[in-house]
Design an enzyme around this catalytic site. Structure first.
Site, PDB file in Angstrom:
ATOM      1  N   GLU A 144      12.670  46.616 -60.844  1.00  0.00           N
ATOM      2  CA  GLU A 144      11.276  46.726 -60.405  1.00  0.00           C
ATOM      3  C   GLU A 144      10.303  46.239 -61.483  1.00  0.00           C
ATOM      4  O   GLU A 144       9.295  45.584 -61.174  1.00  0.00           O
ATOM      5  CB  GLU A 144      10.965  48.174 -60.016  1.00  0.00           C
ATOM      6  CG  GLU A 144      11.786  48.711 -58.857  1.00  0.00           C
ATOM      7  CD  GLU A 144      11.700  47.845 -57.608  1.00  0.00           C
ATOM      8  OE1 GLU A 144      10.653  47.185 -57.411  1.00  0.00           O
ATOM      9  OE2 GLU A 144      12.672  47.811 -56.842  1.00  0.00           O
ATOM     10  N   GLU A 197      14.440  38.574 -54.969  1.00  0.00           N
ATOM     11  CA  GLU A 197      15.338  39.709 -55.207  1.00  0.00           C
ATOM     12  C   GLU A 197      16.480  39.299 -56.137  1.00  0.00           C
ATOM     13  O   GLU A 197      16.843  40.039 -57.059  1.00  0.00           O
ATOM     14  CB  GLU A 197      15.892  40.244 -53.881  1.00  0.00           C
ATOM     15  CG  GLU A 197      14.878  40.989 -53.029  1.00  0.00           C
ATOM     16  CD  GLU A 197      14.255  42.162 -53.758  1.00  0.00           C
ATOM     17  OE1 GLU A 197      14.997  42.928 -54.403  1.00  0.00           O
ATOM     18  OE2 GLU A 197      13.024  42.304 -53.695  1.00  0.00           O
TER      19      GLU A 197
END
EC number: 3.4.24.-
Length: 304
Positions: free
Chosen positions: A145, A231
């Site tokens: 993150e 991602e």
């Protein structure tokens, strides 16, 4: 291998983003042909609406996302010491300011980040993630993150969501103008052009109309392709920060085996989560999937 994958993902992202902006302009041009028989008017309309919508989205994205996903801010280390220390240490390694820390009261295993710049970054995790992950596994998720924040992925995601919305608005606007007869004048002009140009103008009109109708679907597919690529990049960047692929790999394995569904989640926020909170964890990728299959992510990490 790690740095090669990071570089390859960044190059792919550049191509997708450039293609996305070109696609928006193509939609504008097609609408210009349909509505005004002049592609330039459509280009101007697309540029104006796009710039305005992106500006609004970028300015309000972080606070809106946290509110939509029921995330509550943690303001001191004492409230969640392990989480606080992990976010602080990963931010330090990434050389960015410490993001704001949030917790979602949900038993599923997930997390997401927000903020259009490292200075405005925020990280949110579910209570389930905190309860079920070991410290080194949590570090892998937080590093993922934090990498999104460092790589400006949230800004990129916000812009891509805005572009999809702009295309949907433009497409709907064109359909309404045609339905209500607002293009009567351009139809007459087009009819005259057809008489002089054989039917070429009519063919162009039909192609433009079909393109505008399909544009929102194509735009959504492009947005999700961009999301899947980022991602992979965040996974690779996380390993660069932790130097421990096992933590992220085992976290992904636990998330993959988690059968609990999130109680409250905004569909518009799906792409920013660590793992899709809305779709089943399948092995085969689809063009409308916001995330690559977890098995594919694990395989890439194991090959680094």
């Amino acid at each position: 291998m790690l740095f090669e994958q990071i570089a390859a993902n960044k190059r792919k992202t550049v191509f997708i983003v450039i293609g996305f902006f070109i696609f928006v302009l193509m939609v504008g041009a097609a609408i210009g042909i349909i509505v005004w028989n002049n592609y330039l008017n459509g280009l101007i309309l697309a540029a104006v609406i796009g710039a305005f919508y992106i500006l609004i989205m970028v300015m309000t994205s972080s606070s809106v996302v946290m509110a939509m996903n029921r995330a509550k801010r943690i303001t001191s280390k004492e409230q969640a010491p392990v989480l606080w220390d992990t976010v602080e240490s990963m931010a330090m390694v990434a050389s960015i300011p410490m993001p704001k820390v949030y917790i979602m009261n949900d038993l599923s295993l997930n997390a997401f980040s927000a903020g259009i710049s490292p200075e405005k970054g925020a990280v949110a995790v579910t209570q389930g993630l905190l309860d079920n992950l070991e410290r080194y596994e949590l570090e892998g998720v937080i590093a993922h993150e934090v990498s999104h924040i460092r790589n400006y992925d949230i800004r990129l995601s916000t812009i891509s969501i805005a572009l999809v919305a702009v295309i949907a608005i433009l497409s709907d606007l064109a359909m309404r103008m045609i339905f209500w007869g607002s293009v009567t004048g351009s139809r007459n002009n087009r009819k005259n052009d057809n008489n002089s140009g054989g039917g070429a103008q009519l063919i162009i009109y039909i192609v433009a109309l079909v393109f505008v109708v399909l544009a929102p679907i194509i735009a959504t597919a492009i947005q999700f392709a961009l999301s899947r690529n980022r991602e992979y990049l965040a996974d690779a960047s996380a390993i660069e920060l932790t130097r421990n692929p096992d933590g992220l790999i085992q976290a992904l394995q636990k998330v993959s085996g988690d059968t609990k569904k999130m109680k409250e989640v905004s569909a518009s926020s799906e792409s920013i989560y660590f793992s899709s909170p809305l779709k089943s964890k399948k092995d085969k990728p689809g063009i409308f999937d916001s995330h690559p299959p977890i098995s594919s992510r694990i395989e890439r990490l194991e090959n680094m």
